[in-house]
Design a protein around this motif. Structure first.
Motif, PDB file in Angstrom:
ATOM      1  N   PHE A  19       0.832  -1.202   0.000  1.00 56.60           N
ATOM      2  CA  PHE A  19       0.000   0.000   0.000  1.00 56.60           C
ATOM      3  C   PHE A  19       0.872   1.259   0.000  1.00 56.60           C
ATOM      4  CE2 PHE A  19      -3.663  -2.576   1.626  1.00 56.60           C
ATOM      5  CZ  PHE A  19      -4.550  -2.210   0.632  1.00 56.60           C
ATOM      6  N   ILE A  20       1.944   1.240   0.790  1.00 58.73           N
ATOM      7  CA  ILE A  20       2.825   2.402   0.863  1.00 58.73           C
ATOM      8  C   ILE A  20       3.565   2.590  -0.462  1.00 58.73           C
ATOM      9  CG2 ILE A  20       4.879   3.353   1.984  1.00 58.73           C
ATOM     10  CD1 ILE A  20       3.941   2.099   4.571  1.00 58.73           C
ATOM     11  N   SER A  23       1.286   4.240  -2.884  1.00 57.64           N
ATOM     12  CA  SER A  23       0.680   5.522  -2.499  1.00 57.64           C
ATOM     13  C   SER A  23       1.001   6.675  -3.450  1.00 57.64           C
ATOM     14  CB  SER A  23       1.089   5.893  -1.063  1.00 57.64           C
ATOM     15  OG  SER A  23       2.492   6.050  -0.953  1.00 57.64           O
ATOM     16  N   PRO A  24       2.178   6.709  -4.122  1.00 60.81           N
ATOM     17  CA  PRO A  24       2.426   7.838  -5.045  1.00 60.81           C
ATOM     18  C   PRO A  24       1.826   7.657  -6.440  1.00 60.81           C
ATOM     19  CG  PRO A  24       4.484   6.879  -4.166  1.00 60.81           C
ATOM     20  CD  PRO A  24       3.404   5.902  -3.952  1.00 60.81           C
ATOM     21  N   ASP A  26      -1.038   8.218  -7.763  1.00 63.00           N
ATOM     22  CA  ASP A  26      -1.802   9.350  -8.277  1.00 63.00           C
ATOM     23  C   ASP A  26      -0.894  10.478  -8.747  1.00 63.00           C
ATOM     24  OD1 ASP A  26      -0.972   9.794  -5.681  1.00 63.00           O
ATOM     25  OD2 ASP A  26      -2.682  11.068  -5.164  1.00 63.00           O
ATOM     26  N   PRO A 162      -0.207  14.239   4.985  1.00 59.78           N
ATOM     27  CA  PRO A 162      -1.360  13.380   4.705  1.00 59.78           C
ATOM     28  C   PRO A 162      -1.606  12.361   5.813  1.00 59.78           C
ATOM     29  CG  PRO A 162       0.069  13.565   2.789  1.00 59.78           C
ATOM     30  CD  PRO A 162       0.806  14.175   3.934  1.00 59.78           C
ATOM     31  N   TYR A 164      -3.516   9.487   5.911  1.00 60.30           N
ATOM     32  CA  TYR A 164      -3.475   8.056   5.612  1.00 60.30           C
ATOM     33  C   TYR A 164      -2.054   7.560   5.357  1.00 60.30           C
ATOM     34  CZ  TYR A 164      -8.532   7.973   5.476  1.00 60.30           C
ATOM     35  OH  TYR A 164      -9.858   8.040   5.836  1.00 60.30           O
ATOM     36  N   LEU A 165      -1.221   8.395   4.766  1.00 62.95           N
ATOM     37  CA  LEU A 165       0.173   7.997   4.573  1.00 62.95           C
ATOM     38  C   LEU A 165       0.862   7.839   5.926  1.00 62.95           C
ATOM     39  CD1 LEU A 165       2.513   7.382   2.717  1.00 62.95           C
ATOM     40  CD2 LEU A 165       2.997   9.831   2.576  1.00 62.95           C
ATOM     41  N   SER A 166       0.631   8.783   6.835  1.00 66.39           N
ATOM     42  CA  SER A 166       1.203   8.688   8.183  1.00 66.39           C
ATOM     43  C   SER A 166       0.692   7.443   8.898  1.00 66.39           C
ATOM     44  CB  SER A 166       0.852   9.934   9.000  1.00 66.39           C
ATOM     45  OG  SER A 166       1.359  11.096   8.393  1.00 66.39           O
ATOM     46  N   PHE A 168      -0.479   4.563   7.545  1.00 67.10           N
ATOM     47  CA  PHE A 168       0.060   3.329   6.976  1.00 67.10           C
ATOM     48  C   PHE A 168       1.548   3.165   7.303  1.00 67.10           C
ATOM     49  CE2 PHE A 168      -3.680   3.225   4.050  1.00 67.10           C
ATOM     50  CZ  PHE A 168      -4.080   1.940   4.355  1.00 67.10           C
ATOM     51  N   ASN A 172       2.700  -0.047   9.237  1.00 67.48           N
ATOM     52  CA  ASN A 172       3.683  -0.880   8.546  1.00 67.48           C
ATOM     53  C   ASN A 172       4.937  -1.079   9.399  1.00 67.48           C
ATOM     54  OD1 ASN A 172       4.804  -2.122   5.981  1.00 67.48           O
ATOM     55  ND2 ASN A 172       6.254  -0.477   6.288  1.00 67.48           N
TER      56      ASN A 172
END
Length: 234
Positions: A19-20, A23-24, A26, A162, A164-166, A168, A172
């Motif tokens: 997932f991480i 994440s980029p 987009d 962000p 959700y990034l933080s 995950f 993780n």
């Protein structure tokens, strides 16, 4: 039982890491769509590619570290695609710098370290040497959000951090720290324990500063001042 538990924890870690890595996506869809890298920086992706490459080396070298290899092999592919897209759509000057940096680190440095360690070391000494390199690279990557955290403290706003990034990253790192504890691998434990702490601090900052300020925005103040102005005759 320990082996079974470590396998399941490692699988969860693989899923979170994927997932991480994704994440980029987009950002790069935007780059391809606009055919321009705009003001985006390639350094984080070049660094992530180098980090994943060394963890692949570690996973291949250390017995029983197959799950470490699999997730980082996915990371190598993902980050290599990101770097390639950046090189294709970057302006000429940035394109040359990005290609040179990627080649120097992910081909030159990686090849030198692999050759030197393979020729001069073996067994536990080889695993330890790769592990120390991985610890250094991982801590640098997990510490990279410190600038964003400083911005949050300075501006009292989480706009540029962000959630959700933080989240995950924290999850993780926590899962891989648990995995490292189960398999007694401190080379995995130290950087991921550090990453979990950094991620938890980011979430705490988000909880503190995510609520909007009670003060009016500059736009609202301007609108109020316009409404309170006396009407002028024609």
């Amino acid at each position: 039982m320990d082996l079974d538990l470590s396998f399941y924890v490692g699988v969860v870690g693989n899923i979170l890491s994927i997932f991480i890595f994704l994440s980029p996506v987009d950002v790069f869809i935007r780059i391809v769509k606009n055919r321009s890298t705009e003001d985006f920086d390639s350094t984080p992706y070049i660094s992530a590619l180098l980090n994943s490459s060394f963890w692949c080396y570690y996973g291949l070298t250390k017995p029983g570290a197959f799950l470490v290899f699999t997730v980082n092999a996915f990371g190598v592919v993902a980050e290599a695609v990101y770097v390639l897209i950046f090189i294709v759509f970057a302006p000429p000057k940035t394109k040359n710098k990005t290609a040179a940096l990627a080649a120097a680190l992910n081909i030159g440095l990686l090849a030198v370290v692999v050759l030197v360690t393979k020729i001069t070391l073996e067994g536990e000494s080889l695993i330890d040497a790769i592990g120390f390199v991985c610890i250094g690279l991982n801590i640098i990557m997990y510490a990279s959000p410190l600038a964003a955290m400083g911005t949050v403290l300075r501006t009292k706003s989480v706009e540029f951090m962000p959630f959700y990034l933080s989240l995950f990253i924290c999850l993780n790192a926590g899962v891989w720290a648990v995995y490292a504890f189960i398999v007694r691998d401190w080379f995995l434990g130290v950087p991921n324990g550090t990453g979990f702490i950094f991620g938890a601090v980011q979430l705490i900052l988000y909880a503190i500063y995510s609520k909007p300020k009670t003060a009016k925005s500059s736009t609202a103040v301007l609108e109020d001042s316009m409404q309170n102005e006396p009407l002028l005759s024609a």
